[in-house]
Design a protein around this motif. Sequence first.
Motif, PDB file in Angstrom:
ATOM      1  N   PHE A  30     -44.834 -32.668   4.200  1.00 40.60           N
ATOM      2  CA  PHE A  30     -45.175 -32.231   2.850  1.00 40.60           C
ATOM      3  C   PHE A  30     -46.581 -31.640   2.794  1.00 40.60           C
ATOM      4  O   PHE A  30     -47.507 -32.146   3.427  1.00 40.60           O
ATOM      5  CB  PHE A  30     -45.132 -33.417   1.874  1.00 40.60           C
ATOM      6  CG  PHE A  30     -43.766 -33.998   1.692  1.00 40.60           C
ATOM      7  CD1 PHE A  30     -42.902 -33.491   0.732  1.00 40.60           C
ATOM      8  CD2 PHE A  30     -43.328 -35.049   2.494  1.00 40.60           C
ATOM      9  CE1 PHE A  30     -41.630 -34.025   0.560  1.00 40.60           C
ATOM     10  CE2 PHE A  30     -42.057 -35.591   2.327  1.00 40.60           C
ATOM     11  CZ  PHE A  30     -41.210 -35.074   1.362  1.00 40.60           C
ATOM     12  N   VAL A  31     -46.696 -30.577   1.992  1.00 43.95           N
ATOM     13  CA  VAL A  31     -48.012 -29.985   1.723  1.00 43.95           C
ATOM     14  C   VAL A  31     -48.101 -29.801   0.208  1.00 43.95           C
ATOM     15  O   VAL A  31     -47.150 -29.315  -0.416  1.00 43.95           O
ATOM     16  CB  VAL A  31     -48.167 -28.621   2.436  1.00 43.95           C
ATOM     17  CG1 VAL A  31     -49.508 -27.985   2.101  1.00 43.95           C
ATOM     18  CG2 VAL A  31     -48.015 -28.782   3.950  1.00 43.95           C
ATOM     19  N   PHE A  32     -49.234 -30.227  -0.387  1.00 44.73           N
ATOM     20  CA  PHE A  32     -49.372 -30.210  -1.841  1.00 44.73           C
ATOM     21  C   PHE A  32     -50.537 -29.318  -2.267  1.00 44.73           C
ATOM     22  O   PHE A  32     -51.487 -29.114  -1.505  1.00 44.73           O
ATOM     23  CB  PHE A  32     -49.608 -31.626  -2.367  1.00 44.73           C
ATOM     24  CG  PHE A  32     -48.507 -32.593  -2.027  1.00 44.73           C
ATOM     25  CD1 PHE A  32     -47.371 -32.685  -2.814  1.00 44.73           C
ATOM     26  CD2 PHE A  32     -48.601 -33.400  -0.901  1.00 44.73           C
ATOM     27  CE1 PHE A  32     -46.345 -33.573  -2.502  1.00 44.73           C
ATOM     28  CE2 PHE A  32     -47.584 -34.293  -0.571  1.00 44.73           C
ATOM     29  CZ  PHE A  32     -46.456 -34.380  -1.377  1.00 44.73           C
ATOM     30  N   ILE A  43     -56.032 -28.985   7.151  1.00 47.18           N
ATOM     31  CA  ILE A  43     -55.944 -30.399   7.567  1.00 47.18           C
ATOM     32  C   ILE A  43     -54.608 -30.986   7.092  1.00 47.18           C
ATOM     33  O   ILE A  43     -53.903 -31.674   7.838  1.00 47.18           O
ATOM     34  CB  ILE A  43     -57.119 -31.233   6.980  1.00 47.18           C
ATOM     35  CG1 ILE A  43     -58.476 -30.740   7.509  1.00 47.18           C
ATOM     36  CG2 ILE A  43     -56.925 -32.726   7.247  1.00 47.18           C
ATOM     37  CD1 ILE A  43     -58.748 -31.033   8.944  1.00 47.18           C
ATOM     38  N   ALA A  44     -54.272 -30.684   5.830  1.00 47.08           N
ATOM     39  CA  ALA A  44     -53.013 -31.197   5.276  1.00 47.08           C
ATOM     40  C   ALA A  44     -51.810 -30.641   6.046  1.00 47.08           C
ATOM     41  O   ALA A  44     -50.814 -31.345   6.256  1.00 47.08           O
ATOM     42  CB  ALA A  44     -52.911 -30.841   3.792  1.00 47.08           C
ATOM     43  N   ILE A  45     -51.905 -29.387   6.470  1.00 52.21           N
ATOM     44  CA  ILE A  45     -50.815 -28.789   7.252  1.00 52.21           C
ATOM     45  C   ILE A  45     -50.711 -29.473   8.615  1.00 52.21           C
ATOM     46  O   ILE A  45     -49.615 -29.791   9.084  1.00 52.21           O
ATOM     47  CB  ILE A  45     -51.017 -27.261   7.374  1.00 52.21           C
ATOM     48  CG1 ILE A  45     -50.761 -26.597   6.001  1.00 52.21           C
ATOM     49  CG2 ILE A  45     -50.091 -26.680   8.431  1.00 52.21           C
ATOM     50  CD1 ILE A  45     -51.132 -25.118   5.937  1.00 52.21           C
ATOM     51  N   ALA A  46     -51.854 -29.737   9.241  1.00 53.50           N
ATOM     52  CA  ALA A  46     -51.842 -30.445  10.531  1.00 53.50           C
ATOM     53  C   ALA A  46     -51.216 -31.833  10.363  1.00 53.50           C
ATOM     54  O   ALA A  46     -50.417 -32.274  11.203  1.00 53.50           O
ATOM     55  CB  ALA A  46     -53.259 -30.564  11.080  1.00 53.50           C
ATOM     56  N   ARG A  47     -51.548 -32.499   9.266  1.00 51.31           N
ATOM     57  CA  ARG A  47     -50.971 -33.823   8.995  1.00 51.31           C
ATOM     58  C   ARG A  47     -49.456 -33.726   8.797  1.00 51.31           C
ATOM     59  O   ARG A  47     -48.700 -34.592   9.242  1.00 51.31           O
ATOM     60  CB  ARG A  47     -51.630 -34.418   7.741  1.00 51.31           C
ATOM     61  CG  ARG A  47     -51.091 -35.796   7.357  1.00 51.31           C
ATOM     62  CD  ARG A  47     -51.661 -36.272   6.041  1.00 51.31           C
ATOM     63  NE  ARG A  47     -51.402 -35.303   4.985  1.00 51.31           N
ATOM     64  CZ  ARG A  47     -51.875 -35.377   3.753  1.00 51.31           C
ATOM     65  NH1 ARG A  47     -52.671 -36.375   3.414  1.00 51.31           N
ATOM     66  NH2 ARG A  47     -51.595 -34.458   2.861  1.00 51.31           N
ATOM     67  N   ALA A  48     -49.012 -32.642   8.130  1.00 54.32           N
ATOM     68  CA  ALA A  48     -47.574 -32.461   7.912  1.00 54.32           C
ATOM     69  C   ALA A  48     -46.843 -32.199   9.227  1.00 54.32           C
ATOM     70  O   ALA A  48     -45.684 -32.565   9.384  1.00 54.32           O
ATOM     71  CB  ALA A  48     -47.329 -31.313   6.939  1.00 54.32           C
ATOM     72  N   LEU A  49     -47.542 -31.561  10.170  1.00 50.72           N
ATOM     73  CA  LEU A  49     -46.879 -31.152  11.417  1.00 50.72           C
ATOM     74  C   LEU A  49     -46.857 -32.245  12.479  1.00 50.72           C
ATOM     75  O   LEU A  49     -46.047 -32.194  13.410  1.00 50.72           O
ATOM     76  CB  LEU A  49     -47.585 -29.925  12.007  1.00 50.72           C
ATOM     77  CG  LEU A  49     -47.392 -28.606  11.270  1.00 50.72           C
ATOM     78  CD1 LEU A  49     -48.280 -27.539  11.893  1.00 50.72           C
ATOM     79  CD2 LEU A  49     -45.921 -28.174  11.295  1.00 50.72           C
ATOM     80  N   ILE A  50     -47.746 -33.230  12.348  1.00 52.09           N
ATOM     81  CA  ILE A  50     -47.966 -34.139  13.478  1.00 52.09           C
ATOM     82  C   ILE A  50     -46.739 -34.985  13.815  1.00 52.09           C
ATOM     83  O   ILE A  50     -46.548 -35.379  14.962  1.00 52.09           O
ATOM     84  CB  ILE A  50     -49.229 -35.026  13.261  1.00 52.09           C
ATOM     85  CG1 ILE A  50     -49.704 -35.563  14.618  1.00 52.09           C
ATOM     86  CG2 ILE A  50     -48.964 -36.147  12.261  1.00 52.09           C
ATOM     87  CD1 ILE A  50     -51.090 -36.153  14.600  1.00 52.09           C
ATOM     88  N   SER A  51     -45.874 -35.228  12.825  1.00 53.93           N
ATOM     89  CA  SER A  51     -44.680 -36.019  13.156  1.00 53.93           C
ATOM     90  C   SER A  51     -43.500 -35.133  13.540  1.00 53.93           C
ATOM     91  O   SER A  51     -42.362 -35.581  13.571  1.00 53.93           O
ATOM     92  CB  SER A  51     -44.336 -36.965  12.013  1.00 53.93           C
ATOM     93  OG  SER A  51     -44.450 -36.302  10.782  1.00 53.93           O
ATOM     94  N   ASN A  52     -43.813 -33.865  13.846  1.00 49.76           N
ATOM     95  CA  ASN A  52     -42.818 -32.956  14.397  1.00 49.76           C
ATOM     96  C   ASN A  52     -41.600 -32.768  13.486  1.00 49.76           C
ATOM     97  O   ASN A  52     -40.457 -32.970  13.905  1.00 49.76           O
ATOM     98  CB  ASN A  52     -42.385 -33.509  15.759  1.00 49.76           C
ATOM     99  CG  ASN A  52     -41.845 -32.415  16.650  1.00 49.76           C
ATOM    100  OD1 ASN A  52     -42.053 -31.230  16.386  1.00 49.76           O
ATOM    101  ND2 ASN A  52     -41.113 -32.794  17.688  1.00 49.76           N
ATOM    102  N   PRO A  53     -41.847 -32.375  12.226  1.00 49.54           N
ATOM    103  CA  PRO A  53     -40.746 -32.266  11.260  1.00 49.54           C
ATOM    104  C   PRO A  53     -39.870 -31.042  11.524  1.00 49.54           C
ATOM    105  O   PRO A  53     -40.281 -30.106  12.204  1.00 49.54           O
ATOM    106  CB  PRO A  53     -41.490 -32.111   9.933  1.00 49.54           C
ATOM    107  CG  PRO A  53     -42.741 -31.396  10.301  1.00 49.54           C
ATOM    108  CD  PRO A  53     -43.135 -31.936  11.647  1.00 49.54           C
TER     109      PRO A  53
END
Length: 233
Positions: free
Chosen positions: A87-89, A150-160
């Motif tokens: 998710f990105v907000f 940063i929020a995008i990196a956080r969204a990507l880290i669990s390999n969605p």
Amino acid sequence: MIKLNKLHKSYVTGHNSLHVLKGISLEINEGELVSIMGASGSGKSTLLNVLGILDGYDSGEYHLNSMLIRDINETKAAYLRNRMIGFVFQSFNLISFKNSLENVALPLYYQGVSRRKRNMLAMEYLDKVGLKDWWSHLPSELSGGQKQRIAIARALISNPKIILADEPTGALDSVTSLEVMDMLRTINQNGITVIIVTHEHDIAARTQRSIILKDGIIENIVYHNHKYQKAVS
Ligand code: ADP
Ligand code: MG
């Protein structure tokens, strides 16, 4: 990948019920880059929250990867979200007292990944969004564009498999907006399905098609190769 059939949702508050999604039928294939547009209050965020299994619905069907998503408990919903969806907000939703590295690593913390491994991966994803040198900074020390990266990196880290972004450029100036949009396009080109809620036409034009919501129904679908097609509902 995503299939909605005559989906309805109302919000009930006290004695009042507000019918927000009024029969949404929609298919989004793996690898698509789609925008959702429409006036404020038309149901865009509600639809995105249903797609992200953050909220339920009243009738109709939502299939995610052929799995019927209906009346599932929070544990199962969280499991699916963690494995499938980033998710990105608009407001970034970073934790103000954690630095960039810790913010990016957070989803892995909830998955029980060891500190050493999550920090290593977080650094890798910070590097992907061009912010490796900013790992120790707090959100308050970053620009809007940096916060969203940063929020995008956080969204990507669990390999969605899917990124859901609710007005990701809504708080950014136009140049920064296009940079963030370029990043979302690159992510899409790497095979991730990306769905973006926006009311900015230059952002929508950079997606493959726009789903136009009006008062809880799909009013139109606009293809950005300049072909227009009336929605079937
Ligand atoms: P959009 O994102 O297109 O602006 P929303 O999906 O946020 O629209 O909201 C659609 C309608 O539902 C609005 O009238 C809004 O006030 C209402 N709404 C949204 N969330 C809730 C909620 N949690 N409880 C009650 N009403 C809500
Ligand atoms: Mg909204």
